[in-house]
Design a protein around this motif. Structure first.
Motif, mmCIF file in Angstrom:
data_model
loop_
_atom_site.group_PDB
_atom_site.id
_atom_site.type_symbol
_atom_site.label_atom_id
_atom_site.label_comp_id
_atom_site.label_asym_id
_atom_site.label_seq_id
_atom_site.Cartn_x
_atom_site.Cartn_y
_atom_site.Cartn_z
ATOM 1 N N PRO A 170 -12.025 -8.942 7.209
ATOM 2 C CA PRO A 170 -12.288 -7.499 7.312
ATOM 3 C C PRO A 170 -12.068 -6.804 5.981
ATOM 4 O O PRO A 170 -11.332 -7.289 5.116
ATOM 5 N N ALA A 171 -12.695 -5.653 5.824
ATOM 6 C CA ALA A 171 -12.497 -4.866 4.603
ATOM 7 C C ALA A 171 -11.071 -4.335 4.508
ATOM 8 O O ALA A 171 -10.566 -4.092 3.407
ATOM 9 N N PHE A 172 -10.426 -4.186 5.665
ATOM 10 C CA PHE A 172 -9.053 -3.678 5.676
ATOM 11 C C PHE A 172 -8.292 -4.387 6.783
ATOM 12 O O PHE A 172 -8.778 -4.488 7.907
ATOM 13 N N LEU A 173 -7.102 -4.877 6.456
ATOM 14 C CA LEU A 173 -6.244 -5.551 7.423
ATOM 15 C C LEU A 173 -4.834 -4.998 7.297
ATOM 16 O O LEU A 173 -4.269 -4.969 6.202
ATOM 17 N N ALA A 174 -4.263 -4.539 8.403
ATOM 18 C CA ALA A 174 -2.884 -4.065 8.422
ATOM 19 C C ALA A 174 -1.998 -5.140 9.019
ATOM 20 O O ALA A 174 -2.427 -5.896 9.901
ATOM 21 N N THR A 175 -0.773 -5.217 8.553
ATOM 22 C CA THR A 175 0.147 -6.243 9.024
ATOM 23 C C THR A 175 1.416 -5.609 9.573
ATOM 24 O O THR A 175 1.829 -4.526 9.146
ATOM 25 N N GLY A 176 2.044 -6.307 10.522
ATOM 26 C CA GLY A 176 3.321 -5.881 11.067
ATOM 27 C C GLY A 176 4.287 -7.050 11.083
ATOM 28 O O GLY A 176 3.902 -8.184 11.408
ATOM 29 N N GLY A 177 5.532 -6.809 10.699
ATOM 30 C CA GLY A 177 6.528 -7.862 10.709
ATOM 31 C C GLY A 177 6.262 -8.950 9.693
ATOM 32 O O GLY A 177 6.675 -10.100 9.894
ATOM 33 N N MET A 178 5.588 -8.616 8.587
ATOM 34 C CA MET A 178 5.292 -9.591 7.538
ATOM 35 C C MET A 178 5.717 -9.054 6.171
ATOM 36 O O MET A 178 4.904 -8.907 5.262
ATOM 37 N N PRO A 179 6.981 -8.698 6.019
ATOM 38 C CA PRO A 179 7.415 -8.089 4.767
ATOM 39 C C PRO A 179 7.220 -9.043 3.586
ATOM 40 O O PRO A 179 7.304 -10.259 3.748
ATOM 41 N N PRO A 180 6.921 -8.459 2.405
ATOM 42 C CA PRO A 180 6.805 -7.028 2.123
ATOM 43 C C PRO A 180 5.387 -6.487 2.297
ATOM 44 O O PRO A 180 5.131 -5.335 1.991
ATOM 45 N N LEU A 181 4.459 -7.306 2.798
ATOM 46 C CA LEU A 181 3.055 -6.887 2.873
ATOM 47 C C LEU A 181 2.816 -5.930 4.035
ATOM 48 O O LEU A 181 3.232 -6.185 5.160
ATOM 49 N N ASP A 182 2.111 -4.830 3.749
ATOM 50 C CA ASP A 182 1.718 -3.879 4.786
ATOM 51 C C ASP A 182 0.217 -3.858 5.035
ATOM 52 O O ASP A 182 -0.208 -3.611 6.160
ATOM 53 N N ASN A 183 -0.576 -4.082 4.009
ATOM 54 C CA ASN A 183 -2.015 -4.172 4.253
ATOM 55 C C ASN A 183 -2.742 -4.838 3.093
ATOM 56 O O ASN A 183 -2.215 -4.926 1.974
ATOM 57 N N ILE A 184 -3.935 -5.313 3.402
ATOM 58 C CA ILE A 184 -4.832 -5.940 2.428
ATOM 59 C C ILE A 184 -6.156 -5.196 2.486
ATOM 60 O O ILE A 184 -6.708 -4.984 3.566
ATOM 61 N N SER A 185 -6.679 -4.842 1.337
ATOM 62 C CA SER A 185 -8.015 -4.248 1.250
ATOM 63 C C SER A 185 -8.895 -5.167 0.413
ATOM 64 O O SER A 185 -8.484 -5.608 -0.667
ATOM 65 N N VAL A 186 -10.100 -5.437 0.903
ATOM 66 C CA VAL A 186 -11.099 -6.177 0.128
ATOM 67 C C VAL A 186 -12.033 -5.132 -0.469
ATOM 68 O O VAL A 186 -13.013 -4.712 0.156
ATOM 69 N N LEU A 187 -11.710 -4.712 -1.681
ATOM 70 C CA LEU A 187 -12.382 -3.551 -2.257
ATOM 71 C C LEU A 187 -13.860 -3.798 -2.528
ATOM 72 O O LEU A 187 -14.668 -2.856 -2.469
ATOM 73 N N ASP A 188 -14.230 -5.043 -2.834
ATOM 74 C CA ASP A 188 -15.637 -5.284 -3.167
ATOM 75 C C ASP A 188 -16.544 -5.189 -1.956
ATOM 76 O O ASP A 188 -17.765 -5.283 -2.079
ATOM 77 N N ARG A 189 -15.972 -4.968 -0.773
ATOM 78 C CA ARG A 189 -16.803 -4.777 0.414
ATOM 79 C C ARG A 189 -17.404 -3.367 0.474
ATOM 80 O O ARG A 189 -18.389 -3.146 1.176
ATOM 81 N N TYR A 190 -16.800 -2.418 -0.239
ATOM 82 C CA TYR A 190 -17.299 -1.052 -0.098
ATOM 83 C C TYR A 190 -17.274 -0.237 -1.389
ATOM 84 O O TYR A 190 -17.937 0.785 -1.479
ATOM 85 N N GLU A 191 -16.529 -0.648 -2.395
ATOM 86 C CA GLU A 191 -16.395 0.158 -3.608
ATOM 87 C C GLU A 191 -17.346 -0.374 -4.687
ATOM 88 O O GLU A 191 -17.315 -1.563 -5.031
ATOM 89 N N HIS A 192 -18.170 0.518 -5.229
ATOM 90 C CA HIS A 192 -19.248 0.118 -6.125
ATOM 91 C C HIS A 192 -18.742 -0.668 -7.329
ATOM 92 O O HIS A 192 -19.271 -1.746 -7.659
ATOM 93 N N GLN A 193 -17.725 -0.150 -8.035
ATOM 94 C CA GLN A 193 -17.261 -0.823 -9.247
ATOM 95 C C GLN A 193 -16.701 -2.205 -8.939
ATOM 96 O O GLN A 193 -16.956 -3.173 -9.667
ATOM 97 N N ALA A 194 -15.938 -2.309 -7.845
ATOM 98 C CA ALA A 194 -15.377 -3.606 -7.460
ATOM 99 C C ALA A 194 -16.483 -4.573 -7.054
ATOM 100 O O ALA A 194 -16.457 -5.768 -7.403
ATOM 101 N N ARG A 195 -17.483 -4.091 -6.318
ATOM 102 C CA ARG A 195 -18.585 -4.958 -5.899
ATOM 103 C C ARG A 195 -19.355 -5.475 -7.103
ATOM 104 O O ARG A 195 -19.734 -6.664 -7.162
ATOM 105 N N SER A 196 -19.600 -4.605 -8.085
ATOM 106 C CA SER A 196 -20.351 -5.031 -9.272
ATOM 107 C C SER A 196 -19.618 -6.144 -10.009
ATOM 108 O O SER A 196 -20.216 -7.148 -10.414
ATOM 109 N N TRP A 197 -18.297 -5.982 -10.156
ATOM 110 C CA TRP A 197 -17.521 -7.018 -10.850
ATOM 111 C C TRP A 197 -17.542 -8.311 -10.048
ATOM 112 O O TRP A 197 -17.725 -9.402 -10.593
ATOM 113 N N ALA A 198 -17.348 -8.215 -8.738
ATOM 114 C CA ALA A 198 -17.313 -9.405 -7.899
ATOM 115 C C ALA A 198 -18.642 -10.154 -7.934
ATOM 116 O O ALA A 198 -18.668 -11.399 -7.980
#
Length: 521
Positions: A343-371
């Motif tokens: 998914p473009a965005f994933l939230a986590t619970g009970g997995m410290p210290p991570l709270d979420n992951i974003s896959v920026l190249d799925r929706y952000e132009h600059q990130a997609r171009s680099w990827a």
């Protein structure tokens, strides 16, 4: 169109109480984040002279965006980190529509999955929008909160969750922390971690440090009080490019001046007008009114160094404001893509210290171009409510633990090489702690020409996070415009009370013995 919910509440701007001035008032807005930009827009559109002063070299707060470089010299666009633009953020979205009427520079995230350390996953995809069917459908298919668990809840203790009333909820629950409240209502432990903890940490604080009233208000805003749903939109390019640089140009076209890289040191009553504003370069600016739209630390500093402002009680309330624990934003450029089903965005619970992951190249132009150019990926990892420790060892350990969580959830990233990374440690978000609401300073101050705005400022409407910042900014502008005989701007929110009369009556009976809180200024 404001939104899809047929029960959106329109808060009509107060009728002007003053007479129109013959001379054009001049207002200084301190802070060019969302709150400051909303205040500046509300004033400039009514012909008020506006000067915005920001201490960063770029627009501040969550409006920040700038250019950095990877180790090979490739320029990269960065910002404060991922933020979700929920569809019930009516006042923020009205601000963005000034330059993008159809919000075409935003795109919807298809899902918002939540996963915990046991591998349990919940999703908001395909849920009905209308309460309470959204909650019932979520529970019916949830692995962490099956319908059979509903029978185990203490229904009377949990009633405020389903029948929130703003601001009465603060009289009922502000004296209890969110973790204790969830224990008292016997909310399932797994669901507590995967749902409520995820949301509470989005306020940058663990449940044990957050007011239960804020948790209940949040549940109302995003779920049981709104039929907009829990999916959200994100900008299609870096935040400055998509959202805030166009708004800056819009303000300048209305005669506003925006001055970055300048720090306001104090505000003095008097001068050629009502206030004299001093900055770190030794310059002074006289203004008919001032809007302080800084973060908590900036507001405390300015007021502490401005003995002319306010009375003792108001000043003590400013100094009592607290910042939430630190958080980390870790952006990664990898030489291999992530799997297509992620998914473009994933939230986590009970997995410290991570709270979420974003896959920026799925929706952000600059990130997609680099990827696309490098057959890679651009990811962002967030860690909220960290210990207040900034040693190199702790920072390195936190980053390594974040990477380990990423590799656990997205195993294909474990073999990818990190081409570049950008790390931000910040501690500039307000804490909504137990018992804070009654003493939290409001938009209006003891000076009728001095206003406050920001996501830490009290406004008794069902708004939160970026929407609270935007709403207080509009409200600050409205309060000044009314004094000058000018029409303000209407505000919009989800309903201010629970949508179901039976649940409201049950909650009122349950919490009728709660002690009233002191009114704010």
């Amino acid at each position: 169109m404001i939104g899809h919910d047929r029960r959106i509440v329109r808060h009509t701007a107060a009728r002007p109480v003053g007479s129109a001035r013959r001379t054009r008032p001049h207002v200084v807005v301190v802070g060019a984040g969302i709150a400051g930009l909303a205040a500046a827009t509300g004033l400039a559109e009514r012909g008020i002279g506006v000067e915005v002063i920001e201490n960063q070299e770029y627009l501040g707060g969550r409006a920040g965006g700038w250019t950095d470089a990877l180790p090979d010299g490739t320029p990269i666009a960065v910002n404060r980190g991922f933020h979700a633009f929920f569809r019930q953020y009516y006042n923020l979205r009205q601000l963005l529509r000034r330059t993008d009427p159809r919000l075409q520079r935003m795109t919807g995230v298809e899902d918002y999955p939540l996963v915990d350390a046991e591998g349990r996953r919940d999703s908001f995809r395909g849920l009905p929008r209308t309460p309470p069917w959204n909650a019932l459908a979520f529970a019916a298919r949830s692995r962490t909160f099956p319908l059979r668990e509903l029978r185990r809840l203490d229904a009377r203790a949990a009633a405020p969750l389903a029948a929130v009333s703003i601001p009465a909820i603060y009289e009922w629950l502000d004296h209890v922390d969110a973790e204790t409240f969830l224990q008292q209502i016997e909310f399932p432990v797994a669901a507590r971690h995967l749902a409520f903890e995820v949301f509470s940490r989005s306020f940058f604080a663990p449940p044990a440090q957050m007011s239960a009233a804020e948790l209940a208000a949040m549940f109302h805003i995003y779920f049981l009080g709104s039929s907009e749903g829990l999916l959200f939109d994100v900008p299609t390019s870096n935040y400055d490019t998509a959202l805030w640089s166009p708004l800056r140009e819009y303000l300048e076209s209305h005669g506003a001046r925006i001055r970055t890289g300048s720090t306001v040191t104090r505000v003095q009553a008097g001068g050629d007008r009502t206030f004299r504003i001093h900055d770190d370069a030794g310059s002074v600016t006289d203004a008919d009114a001032v809007v302080l739209a800084t973060d908590v630390a900036g507001l405390r500093r300015i007021v502490a160094d401005s003995p002319d402002l306010g009375d003792a009680q108001w000043r003590s309330r400013i100094q009592a404001l607290r910042s939430a624990p630190p958080f980390l934003v870790h952006r990664l450029w990898l030489d291999q893509p992530v799997a297509g089903h992620r998914p473009a965005f994933l939230a986590t619970g009970g997995m410290p210290p991570l709270d979420n992951i974003s896959v920026l190249d799925r929706y952000e132009h600059q990130a997609r171009s680099w990827a696309e150019q490098h057959n890679g990926a651009v990811l962002e990892l967030h860690a909220y409510a960290l210990p207040d420790v900034r040693t190199p060892e702790f920072e390195r350990e936190t980053r390594m633990r974040l990477l380990a969580r990423l590799h656990e959830l997205y195993p294909e990233t474990a073999v990818a090489r990190i081409v570049g990374e950008h790390v931000q440690w910040r501690q500039d978000c307000p804490l909504f702690g137990v018992g804070d609401h009654a003493h939290r300073p409001a938009v209006r101050t003891p000076h009728d020409k001095l206003m406050l705005a920001g996501d830490g400022i009290r406004i008794d409407l069902p708004v939160a996070l970026m929407e609270r910042a935007a709403t207080t900014g509009w409200a600050a502008a409205n309060a000044l415009l009314a004094q000058w005989g000018l029409r303000g701007h209407d505000l919009y929110t989800v309903p201010t009370t629970g949508r179901h009369a039976v649940l409201r009556r049950l909650a009122e009976r349950t919490m009728s013995k709660a002690a009233p809180q002191e009114e704010s200024v």
